[in-house]
Every structure is written in structure tokens, then in C-alpha cells.
Motif scaffolding. Structure first.
Motif, PDB file in Angstrom:
ATOM      1  N   GLY A 127      24.181  -0.829 -21.857  1.00  0.00           N
ATOM      2  CA  GLY A 127      24.410  -2.219 -21.459  1.00  0.00           C
ATOM      3  C   GLY A 127      25.499  -2.317 -20.404  1.00  0.00           C
ATOM      4  O   GLY A 127      25.360  -3.028 -19.402  1.00  0.00           O
ATOM      5  N   ASP A 128      26.590  -1.573 -20.624  1.00  0.00           N
ATOM      6  CA  ASP A 128      27.677  -1.551 -19.638  1.00  0.00           C
ATOM      7  C   ASP A 128      27.187  -1.003 -18.306  1.00  0.00           C
ATOM      8  O   ASP A 128      27.536  -1.524 -17.242  1.00  0.00           O
ATOM      9  CB  ASP A 128      28.849  -0.698 -20.134  1.00  0.00           C
ATOM     10  N   ASP A 140      25.246  -3.609 -16.439  1.00  0.00           N
ATOM     11  CA  ASP A 140      26.165  -4.607 -15.872  1.00  0.00           C
ATOM     12  C   ASP A 140      26.875  -4.053 -14.645  1.00  0.00           C
ATOM     13  O   ASP A 140      26.994  -4.735 -13.620  1.00  0.00           O
ATOM     14  CB  ASP A 140      27.209  -5.043 -16.905  1.00  0.00           C
ATOM     15  N   LEU A 141      27.345  -2.821 -14.735  1.00  0.00           N
ATOM     16  CA  LEU A 141      28.056  -2.208 -13.609  1.00  0.00           C
ATOM     17  C   LEU A 141      27.142  -2.009 -12.402  1.00  0.00           C
ATOM     18  O   LEU A 141      27.567  -2.163 -11.264  1.00  0.00           O
ATOM     19  CB  LEU A 141      28.676  -0.879 -14.030  1.00  0.00           C
ATOM     20  N   ASP A 144      24.808  -3.902 -11.503  1.00  0.00           N
ATOM     21  CA  ASP A 144      24.679  -5.206 -10.840  1.00  0.00           C
ATOM     22  C   ASP A 144      25.856  -5.503  -9.918  1.00  0.00           C
ATOM     23  O   ASP A 144      25.714  -6.221  -8.940  1.00  0.00           O
ATOM     24  CB  ASP A 144      24.556  -6.332 -11.882  1.00  0.00           C
ATOM     25  N   GLU A 145      27.019  -4.942 -10.234  1.00  0.00           N
ATOM     26  CA  GLU A 145      28.233  -5.185  -9.460  1.00  0.00           C
ATOM     27  C   GLU A 145      28.507  -4.105  -8.424  1.00  0.00           C
ATOM     28  O   GLU A 145      29.478  -4.204  -7.673  1.00  0.00           O
ATOM     29  CB  GLU A 145      29.446  -5.235 -10.402  1.00  0.00           C
ATOM     30  N   ARG A 149      18.598   2.624 -12.955  1.00  0.00           N
ATOM     31  CA  ARG A 149      17.876   1.585 -13.708  1.00  0.00           C
ATOM     32  C   ARG A 149      16.549   2.136 -14.230  1.00  0.00           C
ATOM     33  O   ARG A 149      16.164   1.865 -15.372  1.00  0.00           O
ATOM     34  CB  ARG A 149      17.629   0.367 -12.831  1.00  0.00           C
TER      35      ARG A 149
END
Length: 154
Positions: A26-27, A30-31, A33-34, A125
Motif C-alpha cells: 500500500g505504501d 502511494d509513493l 503516485d508521488e 505497479r
């Protein structure tokens, strides 16, 4: 320690590693995406990959105690080919993640990293998607092995 106690310890350790993996995946999403041009995000991605690459071999080792999916093969000996394919897939997933981590390391500093960032992000991904599908397939084959004994009654 008797077999039942050993099994409980292994199950507990597997549960902890699986929970850690779930959080890390999950982390990682999220990372990713950034991660565009953010050096700090790629630094954290690197740390998450390092942690996954240290946890996954331990998880596999615990899963292999007594034989990989041995309980499935005890119930359904004719599923040996499916279990073998899952085992190979699992090994390939670990190899691929290690390969992605190496490519990421080799592409430092950030200027060089920006050239392949989009490609790496997509590949990571895809890897996450493949790994989650693999885990689901493992769970499904275990469930199917034990549920196939229960047929429709007359």
C-alpha cells in the motif's frame, strides 16, 4: 517443540510478514503516485523495496516448511502441476522485484532516474498487480482443495 506448536509459530510469523507486506505494498502504491520528480519519494520507494526483498524470502521459507502447499497436495495429489507452476511464479516474482530494485539503484542519481521513472513506476505497479494475483491464486487453490470434498448431496 511439537509439530502443532511449530505450526502455530510458523502461522503466526507468516501472518506478521503478510501484514507487513500488505502495508508495504500500500505504501509503495502511494509513493509511486508521488514519485514523478521527487527524490525523496524515490528514496522511500527504495527503502520499501529493500524491506520487501528482506521479508519475502523469509515468508517463502516459512511457507515451504513441510513443503510448499503440501496441504493442497495431500488433499489433491493430482494438482502437483498447478502447485509447481505457482512455486515457479513465486520465484519469478521475487526475481523480478530484485531486478527492478537493481535497475532503480543503477539509475541513480535522480537526473538519470527521471529518464526511466515513468517506466519503473509502471513496472512496479504491474509487479504489485501480479503479486496480488499470485497470492489470491494461492489462497484459492487452498480453498478449492478443501472445498472439493463437499459435493452436492443426493
Amino acid at each position: 517443540m511439537n509439530r502443532k506448536q511449530t505450526s502455530l509459530v510458523i502461522d503466526g510469523a507468516l501472518e506478521e510478514i503478510s501484514a507487513l507486506e500488505y502495508i508495504l505494498l500500500g505504501d509503495l502504491l502511494d509513493l509511486l503516485d508521488e514519485a514523478d520528480g521527487d527524490a525523496a519519494a524515490w528514496k522511500w520507494i527504495s527503502k520499501v523495496l529493500d524491506t520487501l526483498l528482506s521479508a519475502m524470502p523469509r515468508e517463502f521459507e516459512l511457507q515451504d516448511e513441510g513443503g510448499y502447499l503440501e496441504e493442497v497436495l495431500e488433499e489433491q495429489p493430482n494438482w502437483q502441476g498447478q502447485v509447481r507452476d505457482l512455486y515457479r511464479e513465486r520465484c519469478e516474482l521475487l526475481r523480478k522485484l530484485n531486478q527492478l530494485r537493481t535497475r532503480m539503484r543503477d539509475s541513480q542519481p535522480l537526473q538519470k532516474m527521471q529518464q526511466i521513472a515513468s517506466e519503473l513506476r509502471d513496472e512496479l505497479r504491474d509487479w504489485i498487480t501480479s503479486y496480488i494475483a499470485h497470492q489470491r491464486h494461492e489462497r484459492r487453490i487452498v480453498q478449492d482443495a478443501f472445498n472439493s470434498d463437499f459435493g452436492v448431496g443426493d
